[in-house]
Design an enzyme around this catalytic site. Structure first.
Site, short mmCIF file in Angstrom:
data_model
loop_
_atom_site.label_atom_id
_atom_site.label_comp_id
_atom_site.label_asym_id
_atom_site.label_seq_id
_atom_site.Cartn_x
_atom_site.Cartn_y
_atom_site.Cartn_z
N ARG A 1 0.81 -1.22 0.00
CA ARG A 1 0.00 0.00 0.00
C ARG A 1 0.84 1.27 0.00
O ARG A 1 0.48 2.27 -0.62
CB ARG A 1 -0.91 -0.01 1.24
CG ARG A 1 -1.68 1.27 1.50
CD ARG A 1 -2.41 1.19 2.84
NE ARG A 1 -1.49 0.92 3.94
CZ ARG A 1 -0.76 1.85 4.55
NH1 ARG A 1 -0.81 3.11 4.17
NH2 ARG A 1 0.04 1.51 5.55
N CYS B 1 -3.10 -3.57 12.79
CA CYS B 1 -2.11 -4.56 12.35
C CYS B 1 -2.14 -5.77 13.29
O CYS B 1 -2.21 -6.91 12.84
CB CYS B 1 -0.72 -3.94 12.32
SG CYS B 1 -0.53 -2.63 11.10
N CYS C 1 2.80 -7.36 9.48
CA CYS C 1 3.91 -7.42 10.42
C CYS C 1 5.15 -6.72 9.85
O CYS C 1 5.91 -7.32 9.07
CB CYS C 1 4.24 -8.87 10.76
SG CYS C 1 2.78 -9.89 11.07
N ASN D 1 5.46 -4.85 19.30
CA ASN D 1 4.26 -5.66 19.56
C ASN D 1 4.57 -6.84 20.47
O ASN D 1 3.77 -7.17 21.36
CB ASN D 1 3.66 -6.15 18.25
CG ASN D 1 3.36 -5.03 17.27
OD1 ASN D 1 3.65 -5.15 16.08
ND2 ASN D 1 2.80 -3.93 17.75
N ALA E 1 7.03 3.50 6.93
CA ALA E 1 6.17 3.48 5.75
C ALA E 1 4.76 3.85 6.19
O ALA E 1 4.13 3.10 6.93
CB ALA E 1 6.19 2.09 5.11
#
Length: 266
Positions: free
Chosen positions: A20, A149, A171, A180, A265
Site C-alpha cells: 500500500r 495490524c 507485520c 508488539n 512506511a
C-alpha cells in the site's frame, strides 16, 4: 523461532511484493514465535527498543482513547504520522478494546468492554475458550486512520499460568514487531498479576510478515550483532488493570546494542 532467525528466513525465502505504501517488501506468510514469560521479558537486544514508548502506548490503549494528545503529553510520538490536526485517529485499538459499538433498539449507545470481559473470564472461568479480544471491526475499519495490524488476541490458563496468543495480520518486522512482542507480553503479565496467576507463554502469530525494501540494510547490520540474554521486568501491582502507570514498570538487566534508525512506511 527467535526473532532474528525469522528475519533471516524472510530475507532468504520471502517473496518480493508490492504494498500500500509503495515501498516494496520481502514477505512470508504465516509465521510464529514463542516466548516464555516465566523466565524473561522479550525486549529485543540486537537493537534498542523504546520501552517507554510501548509502555505508554499500551496504557493509552487500555484507556480506550482515540486521541494522541495524552501520548504527546508524555513525549511519545509513535502515532504522530497518522493523526489528524486535532490528534484524532478514529476508532482504533483502544476504542475497540474498551468500547466496541454494540447498539440495540433499547440502547443505541451500548458498547462492549472486551478487556474487562476477558479479565472477568480469566478470573472466574479460566477454562473458557472465549477469552478473545478483537481490534478488527469491519464496520469501522474505514473510519480508522490505520486499520489494526495486531488484530486479535486470545488468553489461555493452565497450571496457574496465563498465556496469550496474538494474531498480527500485517507485520513490519523492523519497526513494528519488536514493539508488539514486548507490548503484548507486558499486557499478559499485567493481566496475570490482576488475576492472581503467573505469566506463561506469549505466542506471536504473523500473517503477512515483511521486511520493507528500505529496511534491508538496517537488518543486515542488526543480524550481524550477537543477541544478549533477555531482561526481566518488575511490575508493581495496581488496584486494577486500568490503574497502572508507567512508573509501575521496571525493566531489569536490559543489555542491548545501539539504536538503528529506519524510515516509517505511512
Amino acid at each position: 523461532m527467535p526473532y532474528e532467525d525469522l528475519v533471516r528466513k524472510i530475507l532468504t525465502e520471502g517473496t518480493l511484493k508490492s504494498d500500500r505504501t509503495g515501498t516494496g517488501t520481502i514477505s512470508l506468510f504465516g509465521q510464529q514465535m514463542r516466548f516464555d514469560l516465566s523466565k524473561y521479558f522479550p525486549l529485543l537486544t540486537t537493537k534498542t527498543v523504546f520501552f517507554k514508548g510501548l509502555a505508554y502506548e499500551l496504557l493509552w490503549f487500555l484507556k480506550g482513547s482515540s486521541n494522541i494528545n495524552w501520548l504527546l503529553e508524555h513525549n511519545v510520538h509513535i502515532w504522530d504520522e497518522w493523526a489528524d490536526e486535532n490528534g484524532d485517529l478514529g476508532p482504533v485499538y483502544g476504542v475497540q478494546w474498551r468500547s466496541w459499538p454494540a447498539p440495540t433498539p433499547e440502547d443505541p449507545n451500548r458498547t462492549i468492554d472486551q478487556i474487562s470481559n476477558v479479565l472477568d473470564l480469566i478470573k472466574h472461568h479460566p477454562d473458557s475458550r472465549r477469552m478473545i479480544v478483537s481490534a478488527w471491526n469491519p464496520a469501522e475499519v474505514e473510519k480508522m486512520a490505520l486499520p489494526p495490524c495486531h488484530a486479535l488476541f486470545q488468553f489461555y490458563v493452565a497450571d496457574d499460568k496465563l498465556s496469550c496468543q496474538l494474531y498480527q495480520r500485517s507485520c513490519d518486522m523492523f519497526l513494528g514487531v519488536p514493539f508488539n512482542i514486548a507490548s503484548y507480553s507486558l499486557l499478559t503479565m499485567m493481566m496475570a498479576q490482576q488475576a492472581g496467576l503467573k505469566p506463561g507463554e506469549f505466542v506471536w502469530t504473523g500473517g503477512d510478515c515483511h521486511v520493507y525494501d528500505n529496511h534491508v540494510d538496517q537488518f543486515l547490520e542488526q543480524l550481524g550483532r550477537k543477541p544478549y540474554p533477555y531482561p526481566t521486568i518488575e511490575i508493581r501491582k495496581a488496584d486494577s488493570l486500568f490503574d497502572y502507570q508507567y512508573e509501575d514498570f521496571k525493566v531489569v538487566g536490559y543489555q542491548h546494542h545501539p539504536t538503528i534508525k529506519a524510515p516509517v512506511a505511512v
